[in-house]
Write a protein that holds these residues in place. Structure first.
Motif, PDB file in Angstrom:
ATOM      1  N   LYS A 313      54.664  28.466   3.304  1.00 48.04           N
ATOM      2  CA  LYS A 313      55.949  28.428   2.598  1.00 48.04           C
ATOM      3  C   LYS A 313      57.107  28.653   3.574  1.00 48.04           C
ATOM      4  CE  LYS A 313      58.404  30.728  -1.190  1.00 48.04           C
ATOM      5  NZ  LYS A 313      58.673  29.780  -2.185  1.00 48.04           N
ATOM      6  N   ILE A 314      56.926  29.604   4.499  1.00 44.59           N
ATOM      7  CA  ILE A 314      57.970  29.897   5.496  1.00 44.59           C
ATOM      8  C   ILE A 314      58.208  28.678   6.387  1.00 44.59           C
ATOM      9  CG2 ILE A 314      58.548  31.301   7.521  1.00 44.59           C
ATOM     10  CD1 ILE A 314      56.922  33.569   6.252  1.00 44.59           C
ATOM     11  N   VAL A 315      57.123  28.110   6.911  1.00 41.62           N
ATOM     12  CA  VAL A 315      57.224  26.969   7.827  1.00 41.62           C
ATOM     13  C   VAL A 315      57.853  25.768   7.113  1.00 41.62           C
ATOM     14  CG1 VAL A 315      55.882  25.273   9.135  1.00 41.62           C
ATOM     15  CG2 VAL A 315      55.336  27.711   9.303  1.00 41.62           C
ATOM     16  N   ALA A 316      57.432  25.530   5.859  1.00 41.31           N
ATOM     17  CA  ALA A 316      57.974  24.396   5.103  1.00 41.31           C
ATOM     18  C   ALA A 316      59.481  24.546   4.891  1.00 41.31           C
ATOM     19  CB  ALA A 316      57.256  24.278   3.763  1.00 41.31           C
ATOM     20  N   GLU A 317      59.920  25.763   4.542  1.00 43.51           N
ATOM     21  CA  GLU A 317      61.345  25.995   4.303  1.00 43.51           C
ATOM     22  C   GLU A 317      62.146  25.905   5.595  1.00 43.51           C
ATOM     23  OE1 GLU A 317      61.531  29.746   2.343  1.00 43.51           O
ATOM     24  OE2 GLU A 317      61.005  28.917   0.367  1.00 43.51           O
ATOM     25  N   ALA A 323      55.631  21.390   1.504  1.00 46.42           N
ATOM     26  CA  ALA A 323      54.427  22.103   1.940  1.00 46.42           C
ATOM     27  C   ALA A 323      53.172  21.255   1.808  1.00 46.42           C
ATOM     28  CB  ALA A 323      54.280  23.393   1.139  1.00 46.42           C
ATOM     29  N   ARG A 324      53.070  20.450   0.769  1.00 48.88           N
ATOM     30  CA  ARG A 324      51.844  19.678   0.523  1.00 48.88           C
ATOM     31  C   ARG A 324      51.621  18.606   1.585  1.00 48.88           C
ATOM     32  NH1 ARG A 324      52.806  15.396  -4.394  1.00 48.88           N
ATOM     33  NH2 ARG A 324      51.292  14.194  -3.215  1.00 48.88           N
ATOM     34  N   VAL A 325      52.695  18.199   2.298  1.00 41.84           N
ATOM     35  CA  VAL A 325      52.536  17.236   3.384  1.00 41.84           C
ATOM     36  C   VAL A 325      51.920  17.916   4.605  1.00 41.84           C
ATOM     37  CG1 VAL A 325      53.767  15.676   4.958  1.00 41.84           C
ATOM     38  CG2 VAL A 325      54.484  15.861   2.588  1.00 41.84           C
ATOM     39  N   ILE A 326      52.161  19.216   4.752  1.00 43.24           N
ATOM     40  CA  ILE A 326      51.681  19.944   5.928  1.00 43.24           C
ATOM     41  C   ILE A 326      50.220  20.350   5.773  1.00 43.24           C
ATOM     42  CG2 ILE A 326      52.024  21.977   7.384  1.00 43.24           C
ATOM     43  CD1 ILE A 326      54.956  22.003   6.428  1.00 43.24           C
ATOM     44  N   ALA A 327      49.879  20.972   4.646  1.00 44.85           N
ATOM     45  CA  ALA A 327      48.514  21.481   4.468  1.00 44.85           C
ATOM     46  C   ALA A 327      48.202  21.651   2.988  1.00 44.85           C
ATOM     47  CB  ALA A 327      48.339  22.811   5.204  1.00 44.85           C
ATOM     48  N   SER A 328      46.936  21.486   2.640  1.00 45.01           N
ATOM     49  CA  SER A 328      46.464  21.707   1.273  1.00 45.01           C
ATOM     50  C   SER A 328      45.832  23.086   1.173  1.00 45.01           C
ATOM     51  CB  SER A 328      45.430  20.642   0.899  1.00 45.01           C
ATOM     52  OG  SER A 328      44.261  20.795   1.697  1.00 45.01           O
ATOM     53  N   SER A 329      45.531  23.508  -0.045  1.00 48.94           N
ATOM     54  CA  SER A 329      44.852  24.797  -0.245  1.00 48.94           C
ATOM     55  C   SER A 329      43.491  24.806   0.431  1.00 48.94           C
ATOM     56  CB  SER A 329      44.692  25.081  -1.743  1.00 48.94           C
ATOM     57  OG  SER A 329      45.944  25.229  -2.362  1.00 48.94           O
TER      58      SER A 329
END
Length: 381
Positions: A313-317, A323-329
């Motif tokens: 969340k921090i990196v995405a913001e 966030a979903r483009v960077i990594a999934s659960s």
């Protein structure tokens, strides 16, 4: 409205002179397996085109040729369903490709921004969506319908140019290209019938039941394709679960199931279904398929995964990327379990630099998270 092959070929020749073409389709799929293409919209910087694929005698070969032209970028918004149609009808996929919804996620516009929202935010224009759920098979289409359809590609020109400029300025063009590679892969749109069970929720706990579910799902997929009807019209998902547990091989047994319509057990389709059940029951016990199991996280990995979610969340913001483009659960769970050896997209390419490396630093105790001034931030240890 283009209604002849000659007019379509002339338009496609003109469109091919541009560096890019925006594309959209209108279709109906409520009563068919394959989407029924009802309208094609295309636009270049100096030309706007509406094509009637339902026109008698119209050959779409010029359209497919344009979609295959490597010198022209094909621009869609939320391209997957449009590409499925093109792939089914033309046995090809447009390339090179640019999906403005994916680009918008990379540029910080959220996880799945709609087209009208994106147009409004980037151009200030307002799109009238009142014709969205119209019957696109009806002819003639009225001016309001045609204006709505055309707006889907005319505004897209400006959206594309603005996003392209933003990507180039931020050095993120290759990020979008990686995502486009997935959309340009035929396997994305042509799931083999034997894999049809993967569309279902796994409510099965026994290998034999699982084998029956697989065979019945495969039978339904083939039946729906052959008859060109939606899967649910052949057999509902809940009926598959019930059949997988009861193993009916005779009409009398099939008729007792709650999810089977009265009298259907005597139909030709029912005979095919029961044959699929028999095929599953004939599989030797040693060859029965194994039930997919969710991997159990090692001790402590679940807590680590929760920390990785906060970091994501921090990196995405910070980077204005969805966030979903960077990594999934699933990516986070694997990184928490396997660290450097995690075989996930988040540990490769631009994602590793953006998120994977900080994630490893967090797991190794080289960085920490703290709450300050009403927000969470990452600090070096």
């Amino acid at each position: 409205m283009i209604e002849t092959t000659a007019a379509l070929e002339e338009a496609c020749v003109k469109l091919a002179k541009s560096d890019f073409v925006t594309v959209d389709t209108e279709f109906i799929r409520e009563s068919t397996f394959w989407p029924e293409l009802c309208l094609i919209q295309m636009a270049s910087p100096d030309l706007e085109v509406l094509v009637d694929p339902l026109a008698k005698g119209l050959d779409l070969k010029p359209f497919f040729a344009l979609m295959a032209d490597p010198s022209v970028v094909k621009v869609f918004h939320a391209a997957r369903q449009d590409l499925e149609i093109v792939y089914h009808l033309g046995n090809m996929l447009p390339a090179p490709l640019f999906d403005t919804q994916v680009a918008a996620m990379v540029c910080g516009f959220g996880d799945s921004i709609s087209y009208d929202q994106l147009v409004s935010r980037l151009t200030g224009a307002h799109i009238d969506k009142s014709s969205r759920f119209t019957d696109w098979r009806a002819r003639p289409l009225d001016d309001k319908q045609l204006s709505y359809a055309l707006a889907d590609v005319t505004h897209l020109r400006d959206v594309y140019l603005k996003l392209k400029e933003e990507l180039e300025r931020e050095g993120r063009t290759d990020w979008v290209e990686e995502e486009m590679a997935i959309l340009e892969t035929p396997e994305t749109y042509d799931l083999p019938p034997e894999k049809a069970w993967t569309r279902l929720k796994l409510r099965i706990k026994k290998p034999l039941d699982f084998a029956v579910m697989q065979k019945v799902a495969e039978w339904r997929e083939n039946e729906a394709r052959d008859r060109d009807v939606p899967r649910r019209r052949v057999l509902k998902d809940d009926a598959i679960y019930e059949i997988a547990q009861q193993h009916p091989t005779e009409p009398e047994a099939l008729a007792k199931l709650r999810m089977i319509p009265k009298g259907w057990e005597r139909s030709q389709s029912a005979a095919g279904l029961m044959e699929a059940v028999k095929m599953a029951l004939a599989i030797p016990k040693a060859d029965l398929p194994r039930l997919p199991r969710q991997p159990q996280l090692p001790e402590g990995a679940a807590a680590a995964s929760e920390l990785l979610k906060v970091l994501l969340k921090i990196v995405a913001e910070q980077n204005q990327v969805a966030a979903r483009v960077i990594a999934s659960s699933e990516d986070l769970d694997k990184i928490a379990s396997d660290g450097e050896n995690a075989d996930v997209e988040a540990m490769r390419g631009w994602r590793r630099k953006l998120y994977g490396e900080p994630a490893l630093q967090l797991l190794n105790g080289e960085v920490a998270l703290r709450f300050v001034e009403r927000k969470v931030e990452m600090i070096s240890v």
